[in-house]
Design a protein around this motif. Sequence first.
Motif, PDB file in Angstrom:
ATOM      1  N   GLU A  30      54.775 116.745  75.680  1.00  0.00           N
ATOM      2  CA  GLU A  30      55.667 116.620  74.654  1.00  0.00           C
ATOM      3  C   GLU A  30      56.464 115.427  74.916  1.00  0.00           C
ATOM      4  N   HIS A  31      56.869 114.365  73.922  1.00  0.00           N
ATOM      5  CA  HIS A  31      57.861 113.493  74.003  1.00  0.00           C
ATOM      6  C   HIS A  31      57.436 112.362  75.155  1.00  0.00           C
ATOM      7  N   ALA A  32      56.225 112.364  75.728  1.00  0.00           N
ATOM      8  CA  ALA A  32      55.869 111.536  76.892  1.00  0.00           C
ATOM      9  C   ALA A  32      56.275 110.279  76.476  1.00  0.00           C
ATOM     10  N   ASP A  33      56.367 109.798  75.314  1.00  0.00           N
ATOM     11  CA  ASP A  33      56.580 108.310  75.133  1.00  0.00           C
ATOM     12  C   ASP A  33      57.862 107.852  74.734  1.00  0.00           C
ATOM     13  N   THR A  34      58.839 108.745  74.875  1.00  0.00           N
ATOM     14  CA  THR A  34      60.025 108.724  74.602  1.00  0.00           C
ATOM     15  C   THR A  34      60.833 109.003  75.955  1.00  0.00           C
ATOM     16  N   PRO A  35      61.605 108.172  76.706  1.00  0.00           N
ATOM     17  CA  PRO A  35      62.282 107.998  77.831  1.00  0.00           C
ATOM     18  C   PRO A  35      63.345 109.203  77.829  1.00  0.00           C
ATOM     19  N   LEU A  36      63.535 110.156  78.842  1.00  0.00           N
ATOM     20  CA  LEU A  36      64.380 111.296  78.875  1.00  0.00           C
ATOM     21  C   LEU A  36      65.868 110.744  78.923  1.00  0.00           C
ATOM     22  N   LEU A  37      66.113 109.802  79.490  1.00  0.00           N
ATOM     23  CA  LEU A  37      67.496 109.219  79.732  1.00  0.00           C
ATOM     24  C   LEU A  37      67.439 107.592  79.077  1.00  0.00           C
ATOM     25  N   ASP A  38      68.736 107.570  78.567  1.00  0.00           N
ATOM     26  CA  ASP A  38      68.921 106.175  78.005  1.00  0.00           C
ATOM     27  C   ASP A  38      69.689 105.325  79.075  1.00  0.00           C
ATOM     28  N   GLU A  39      70.159 104.166  78.489  1.00  0.00           N
ATOM     29  CA  GLU A  39      70.840 103.030  79.374  1.00  0.00           C
ATOM     30  C   GLU A  39      72.053 103.606  80.004  1.00  0.00           C
ATOM     31  N   ASP A  40      73.014 104.254  78.995  1.00  0.00           N
ATOM     32  CA  ASP A  40      74.079 104.939  79.392  1.00  0.00           C
ATOM     33  C   ASP A  40      73.968 106.036  80.299  1.00  0.00           C
ATOM     34  N   ASP A  41      73.065 106.660  80.234  1.00  0.00           N
ATOM     35  CA  ASP A  41      72.522 107.804  81.018  1.00  0.00           C
ATOM     36  C   ASP A  41      72.250 107.244  82.607  1.00  0.00           C
ATOM     37  N   LEU A  42      71.573 106.165  82.552  1.00  0.00           N
ATOM     38  CA  LEU A  42      71.008 105.684  83.995  1.00  0.00           C
ATOM     39  C   LEU A  42      72.028 105.035  84.489  1.00  0.00           C
ATOM     40  N   LEU A  59      66.035 101.067  89.328  1.00  0.00           N
ATOM     41  CA  LEU A  59      67.148 100.287  88.830  1.00  0.00           C
ATOM     42  C   LEU A  59      67.387  99.206  90.189  1.00  0.00           C
ATOM     43  N   ARG A  60      67.603  98.314  89.774  1.00  0.00           N
ATOM     44  CA  ARG A  60      68.350  97.202  90.731  1.00  0.00           C
ATOM     45  C   ARG A  60      69.721  97.640  91.502  1.00  0.00           C
ATOM     46  N   ILE A 120      66.341 104.705  92.889  1.00  0.00           N
ATOM     47  CA  ILE A 120      65.366 105.360  92.101  1.00  0.00           C
ATOM     48  C   ILE A 120      65.917 106.701  91.484  1.00  0.00           C
ATOM     49  N   VAL A 121      65.469 106.750  90.284  1.00  0.00           N
ATOM     50  CA  VAL A 121      66.153 107.935  89.388  1.00  0.00           C
ATOM     51  C   VAL A 121      64.738 108.708  88.663  1.00  0.00           C
ATOM     52  N   GLU A 122      64.740 110.030  88.833  1.00  0.00           N
ATOM     53  CA  GLU A 122      63.641 110.806  88.122  1.00  0.00           C
ATOM     54  C   GLU A 122      64.477 111.893  87.394  1.00  0.00           C
ATOM     55  N   ALA A 123      63.687 112.415  86.231  1.00  0.00           N
ATOM     56  CA  ALA A 123      64.413 113.070  85.345  1.00  0.00           C
ATOM     57  C   ALA A 123      63.503 114.126  84.692  1.00  0.00           C
ATOM     58  N   VAL A 124      63.763 115.559  84.537  1.00  0.00           N
ATOM     59  CA  VAL A 124      62.880 116.225  83.872  1.00  0.00           C
ATOM     60  C   VAL A 124      63.754 116.997  82.751  1.00  0.00           C
ATOM     61  N   PRO A 125      63.010 117.670  81.629  1.00  0.00           N
ATOM     62  CA  PRO A 125      63.614 118.357  80.878  1.00  0.00           C
ATOM     63  C   PRO A 125      64.362 119.793  81.620  1.00  0.00           C
ATOM     64  N   GLY A 126      65.486 120.230  81.112  1.00  0.00           N
ATOM     65  CA  GLY A 126      65.685 121.374  81.811  1.00  0.00           C
ATOM     66  C   GLY A 126      66.217 121.345  83.184  1.00  0.00           C
ATOM     67  N   GLY A 164      72.269  97.916  88.556  1.00  0.00           N
ATOM     68  CA  GLY A 164      71.617  98.934  87.566  1.00  0.00           C
ATOM     69  C   GLY A 164      70.691  98.448  86.663  1.00  0.00           C
ATOM     70  N   GLU A 165      70.405  97.460  86.649  1.00  0.00           N
ATOM     71  CA  GLU A 165      69.373  96.904  85.602  1.00  0.00           C
ATOM     72  C   GLU A 165      68.052  97.733  85.778  1.00  0.00           C
ATOM     73  N   ILE A 166      67.454  98.017  84.530  1.00  0.00           N
ATOM     74  CA  ILE A 166      65.940  98.716  84.944  1.00  0.00           C
ATOM     75  C   ILE A 166      65.077  97.805  85.208  1.00  0.00           C
ATOM     76  N   VAL A 167      64.261  98.220  86.313  1.00  0.00           N
ATOM     77  CA  VAL A 167      63.323  97.369  86.911  1.00  0.00           C
ATOM     78  C   VAL A 167      61.719  97.825  86.309  1.00  0.00           C
ATOM     79  N   GLU A 168      61.663  99.276  86.442  1.00  0.00           N
ATOM     80  CA  GLU A 168      60.380  99.885  85.980  1.00  0.00           C
ATOM     81  C   GLU A 168      60.794 101.107  85.342  1.00  0.00           C
ATOM     82  N   TRP A 169      59.884 101.645  84.290  1.00  0.00           N
ATOM     83  CA  TRP A 169      60.085 102.996  83.884  1.00  0.00           C
ATOM     84  C   TRP A 169      58.739 103.643  83.785  1.00  0.00           C
TER      85      TRP A 169
END
Length: 374
Positions: A250-262, A233-234, A210-216, A238-243
């Motif tokens: 602000e920016h609620a529809d854009t993930p805060l992290l990309d695949e490289d970050d995860l 993540l599996r 499980i990964v959680e992220a916030v701005p700042g 590391g495959e994304i299972v759910e987001w």
Amino acid sequence: MGAAIPLVVPLADAASHGEQAVGGKAVNLSSLIASGYRVPHGYCVTTQAYHRFLDEGDLRSTIQMELQRKPMESMRWEELWDAALRIRSAFLRTPIPADVSLALLDAYREAADAALAVRSSAVGEDSGDRSFAGLHESLVGVLGEQALLDAVRIIWASLWSDAALLYRHELALHATKSAMAVVVQRLVVTDRSGVGFGRDPRDATRDVQIVEAVPGLCQDLVDGAVDPDRWLLRRSDGEIVEWHPGDRTEHADTPLLDEDDLGAIHRALHGIEDAFGWPPDIEWTGRGQEFTLLQARPVTTAAHREGDEQREWYLSLRPAKSKLDALRRRVVDDLIPQLEAEGRRLADEPLEHLSNVALAEAIDARAAIHARWK
């Protein structure tokens, strides 16, 4: 007889002094550094400094007087709260011994007056079967010599909060034998921070991280001030299972992290588990080359929470700032105006000429109103 424990030690050397000297958080951070992970520069104020503070300020007698009035299991919560408040107040008005202050400020000056994060590192904290997370203080953005000394006193005092005392009692830990070290680190400010779990704390049999992220700052997530993005993540690849996006304006529809970050977080979770022998619960900040670990401890799973059932209630004794703000708004904007309006209405009621029956009914109505507000 072993060598004397220093008052302050570099964080990179903390693990060599053992948990009794530097606490669980400092041991884990020191071990992360030794394993090659990026960790903010810092140092640890050892339990030796804490004991010097108790002895020179005669605080042990204060603690004993407050906690030996009656057995803790016989104390009402308000009695324990009052005793804990008196202990913490004594800590906050007691000067730090000169040798401890000198050692602490020498280490601070080497950090070039940077803003700091000052966090608890109690003995027994950050273990797999005891989750003290949230029960002790953490302060971020500390700047200046006096602010640092005050922050260390606040961290030491948080060992004696009502919530911490209740939790130690539940775990059958001797409160008066507890000790607190303090981790002081350079504050790292980036545009992304969060937490990660090597296994699902609710069900360790699931094949997920499980990964959680916030701005700042990560502190905003820990305090519940900002709703995080959340990924499953599996574990195997590391495959994304759910987001699940965070509930933010602000920016609620854009993930805060990309695949490289995860992917970097996934690899860190596996690497720490391989090196330490337990699935980790981490706090992190930064992306790419700036990815930095702020903390690592064993995941406290449901299987380890027998006897831990009241911890959430203890934590509720120290609600997050967002909850306090919501409570303040409810009191100021809703309850107080209602109470004033009801008081005016009752004051305007003509009671002088009521019959005995009507007066009795009015008294009963007012008693019910009083009970409801109470």
